[in-house]
Scaffold this active site. Structure first.
Site, short mmCIF file in Angstrom:
data_model
loop_
_atom_site.label_atom_id
_atom_site.label_comp_id
_atom_site.label_asym_id
_atom_site.label_seq_id
_atom_site.Cartn_x
_atom_site.Cartn_y
_atom_site.Cartn_z
N LYS A 113 0.84 -1.20 0.00
CA LYS A 113 0.00 0.00 0.00
C LYS A 113 0.87 1.25 0.00
O LYS A 113 0.66 2.18 -0.79
CB LYS A 113 -0.90 0.01 1.24
CG LYS A 113 -1.62 1.33 1.47
CD LYS A 113 -2.41 1.33 2.75
CE LYS A 113 -1.65 1.79 3.95
NZ LYS A 113 -1.39 3.24 4.02
N ASN A 114 1.83 1.28 0.92
CA ASN A 114 2.62 2.50 1.09
C ASN A 114 3.50 2.81 -0.10
O ASN A 114 4.04 3.91 -0.20
CB ASN A 114 3.46 2.41 2.37
CG ASN A 114 2.60 2.59 3.61
OD1 ASN A 114 1.41 2.89 3.50
ND2 ASN A 114 3.19 2.41 4.77
N ARG A 138 -4.50 10.55 4.20
CA ARG A 138 -3.44 11.54 4.31
C ARG A 138 -2.40 11.42 3.19
O ARG A 138 -1.85 12.41 2.72
CB ARG A 138 -2.78 11.32 5.67
CG ARG A 138 -1.65 12.20 5.96
CD ARG A 138 -0.88 11.74 7.18
NE ARG A 138 0.48 12.20 7.06
CZ ARG A 138 0.89 13.40 7.42
NH1 ARG A 138 0.05 14.23 7.97
NH2 ARG A 138 2.12 13.78 7.23
N ASP A 178 -4.14 9.98 10.25
CA ASP A 178 -4.58 8.85 11.05
C ASP A 178 -4.55 9.26 12.51
O ASP A 178 -3.92 10.24 12.88
CB ASP A 178 -3.60 7.68 10.88
CG ASP A 178 -3.72 7.04 9.52
OD1 ASP A 178 -4.83 6.99 9.00
OD2 ASP A 178 -2.69 6.59 9.01
N ASP A 180 4.76 0.56 11.93
CA ASP A 180 3.47 0.02 11.48
C ASP A 180 3.20 -1.38 12.04
O ASP A 180 2.08 -1.87 11.93
CB ASP A 180 3.40 -0.01 9.95
CG ASP A 180 3.14 1.38 9.39
OD1 ASP A 180 2.84 2.30 10.17
OD2 ASP A 180 3.23 1.55 8.16
N VAL A 225 8.59 6.83 16.43
CA VAL A 225 8.26 7.51 15.18
C VAL A 225 7.01 8.38 15.30
O VAL A 225 7.03 9.55 14.91
CB VAL A 225 8.13 6.50 14.02
CG1 VAL A 225 7.84 7.22 12.71
CG2 VAL A 225 9.40 5.66 13.89
C1 UD1 Z 1 4.74 6.59 6.08
C2 UD1 Z 1 3.76 5.46 6.00
C3 UD1 Z 1 3.33 5.02 7.39
C4 UD1 Z 1 4.56 4.68 8.22
C5 UD1 Z 1 5.56 5.83 8.19
C6 UD1 Z 1 6.86 5.51 8.89
C7 UD1 Z 1 2.58 5.89 3.94
C8 UD1 Z 1 1.29 6.20 3.29
N1 UD1 Z 1 2.58 5.87 5.27
O1 UD1 Z 1 4.06 7.68 6.70
O2 UD1 Z 1 2.50 3.87 7.27
O3 UD1 Z 1 4.18 4.45 9.55
O4 UD1 Z 1 5.88 6.20 6.84
O5 UD1 Z 1 7.42 4.37 8.39
O6 UD1 Z 1 3.57 5.60 3.29
N2 UD1 Z 1 7.11 14.34 10.29
C9 UD1 Z 1 7.22 15.69 10.59
N3 UD1 Z 1 7.26 16.58 9.56
C10 UD1 Z 1 7.19 16.20 8.27
C11 UD1 Z 1 7.07 14.83 7.96
C12 UD1 Z 1 7.04 13.92 9.01
O7 UD1 Z 1 7.30 16.05 11.76
O8 UD1 Z 1 7.23 17.07 7.38
C13 UD1 Z 1 7.12 13.37 11.40
C14 UD1 Z 1 5.81 12.61 11.54
O9 UD1 Z 1 4.89 13.34 12.32
C15 UD1 Z 1 6.27 11.35 12.21
C16 UD1 Z 1 7.67 11.12 11.64
O10 UD1 Z 1 8.08 12.37 11.11
O11 UD1 Z 1 6.38 11.54 13.60
C17 UD1 Z 1 7.76 10.07 10.55
O12 UD1 Z 1 6.85 10.35 9.53
P1 UD1 Z 1 7.04 9.88 8.02
O13 UD1 Z 1 8.23 8.99 7.90
O14 UD1 Z 1 6.99 11.09 7.18
O15 UD1 Z 1 5.74 9.02 7.82
P2 UD1 Z 1 4.69 9.14 6.65
O16 UD1 Z 1 5.38 9.33 5.35
O17 UD1 Z 1 3.61 10.07 7.03
#
Ligand code: UD1
Length: 431
Positions: free
Chosen positions: A25-26, A95, A119, A309, A331
């Protein structure tokens, strides 16, 4: 009276048999967004039939693409001039739709995407996405619930990420492949899904080095060609089956997923007492467990660390393990929200900040519980498989967002589970 769906599970069965795993999915959601980077037909094969893919299909349709989702393949015909706006009604539901921002900006010079709600697992900011696009020369603002990015002449730049964010790495990648000059993403995410999108972008004609390492280098090109691509298999779905096998003292062969993408997870399961072996001659692995799992400590980290996850499944496992486990989340800030539901099944879990201490019980006890997000939902279902009596997991649309044919696969492995339609308990009773 309106109806809702829930999963009714009778605990006690061992999971035994084979289960196939399709594309992640991701990864698929981002590859669909990457299709916006090239005019013409992109085809993704071996894709999962899940709600999030349908939502992303709708996002692309509203941007002017023709999208067909059938028989595990997604066909996207992207026009010469795609639209530039993704609405709140879709981004709110998923999202990940925010990832169209980078490719739309690169392709059309402007993008307007609703700010996602996200989420129920934490605050999930976009600061790194925005800082990255700004470094590439875009002007990014946020107004009336939308992020707006403008920039007709994006240029290469060095972008340092504070944290190896998966989403920010992908966003910057997709914006930079058509920018002028060289972009370097430092402290980039290293997930298999990042390698996957780099592989697809490269076959589209992008010039990318360092995929899978902390430093990714992109040399911008003028134009990209659409391609056919098979996404990487879903390591989180595969890991869910592996943990389910251990919790139910079962014997499951997971087909189609690469065990090397789950090295730390599978190693933890071996420490818990499981026998794990890669399949010979094909992609996949077998997990077998004969006795009650031993307690194990787990710490989530960006890849190659233990995946966040799989945290709900790890806590579910610890809930039935012999001894006390400590699980640490690094995370997302609110990943433990689902623990209240798990304790309704009799789990003994105490959380403090980003740590959880779990004292394992031989059996849990069936109860009605509510899925709060995709992974929490899957974790609750695994826990319900180890509970005496009947459990009902509601809000299953969360699970449908990420797990294709979840109920069918579980039944195929011997679980007693059914999807049932019941009157909506929240429907007002006439007053
Ligand atoms: C993706 C996955 C999710 C997985 C996560 C970490 C998808 C659709 N989702 O989410 O299932 O759990 O990677 O492996 O692919 N953050 C910030 N600022 C930003 C971006 C992120 O503070 O601009 C923080 C987030 O709040 C979080 C952390 O960084 O605490 C990690 O987020 P990120 O790796 O970006 O996760 P997603 O891409 O949202």
């Amino acid at each position: 009276m309106p109806h809702v769906e829930l999963f009714r599970i009778t605990g006690g069965a061992r999971l035994v048999g084979d289960v196939p795993v399709s594309g992640a999915k991701n990864s698929v959601l981002k590859l669909m967004a990457a299709a916006l980077l090239a005019e013409g037909r992109t085809v993704l094969t071996h894709t999962p039939q899940i709600l999030d893919v349908a939502i992303m299909g709708e996002v692309l349709r509203r941007l002017g693409c023709a999208v067909t989702i059938a028989d595990g393949a997604i066909t996207i015909d992207c026009p010469a001039r795609p639209g530039s706006e993704a609405d709140y009604d879709l981004v709110r539901r998923m999202r990940a739709a925010i990832c169209v921002l980078g490719p739309l900006l690169a392709r059309t010079g402007a993008a307007k995407v609703a700010l996602p709600g996200g989420d129920a697992i934490g605050s999930r900011g976009l600061d790194m996405h925005i800082a990255g696009l700004t470094r590439l020369g875009a002007e990014v603002t946020s107004e009336h619930g939308f992020v707006m990015a403008r920039g007709t002449s994006l240029h290469g730049a060095t972008v340092w990420l504070d944290f190896p964010s998966v989403g920010a790495t992908e966003q910057i990648l997709m914006a930079s492949v058509l920018a002028k000059g060289t972009t370097v993403i430092d402290n980039a995410a290293r997930e298999p899904e990042i390698i996957d999108i780099c592989t697809m972008l490269t076959s589209m004609g992008a010039r990318i080095g360092g995929a899978g390492s902390s430093t990714i280098e992109v040399e911008g090109v003028e134009e990209l060609e659409p391609v056919q691509h098979r996404p990487v298999a879903d390591r989180i779905v595969a890991g869910t089956w592996a943990i389910g096998a251990v919790m139910t003292r079962g014997d499951v062969t997971v087909r189609g997923a690469d065990w090397r993408h789950l090295e730390i997870t599978l190693d933890k399961l071996v420490t818990a007492g499981a026998a794990v072996e890669p399949l010979l001659g094909s992609l996949g692995f077998r997990v077998a467990m004969e006795q009650r799992p031993r307690a194990i400590d787990m710490v989530t980290l960006p890849y190659p660390g233990f995946p966040t996850d799989l945290l709900p499944m790890a806590i579910a496992l610890a809930s039935v393990a012999d001894g006390a486990s400590m699980v640490t989340e690094n995370v997302f800030d609110a990943r433990f929200m689902f623990v209240n539901e798990l304790t309704r099944l009799g789990a003994d879990v105490r959380t403090d900040g980003h740590h959880a201490v779990i004292r394992g019980r031989e059996r849990l006890s069936g109860a009605p519980v509510r899925a709060t997000d995709i992974r929490a939902g899957a974790g609750l279902v695994l826990a319900a498989l180890c509970a005496d009596g009947v459990s009902e997991v509601s809000d299953v649309s969360h699970i449908d967002r990420g797990y294709p044919s979840f109920v069918d696969h579980l039944r195929g492995l011997g679980a007693e589970i059914a999807r049932v339609d019941v009157p909506d308990p929240d429907f007002p009773l006439g007053f």
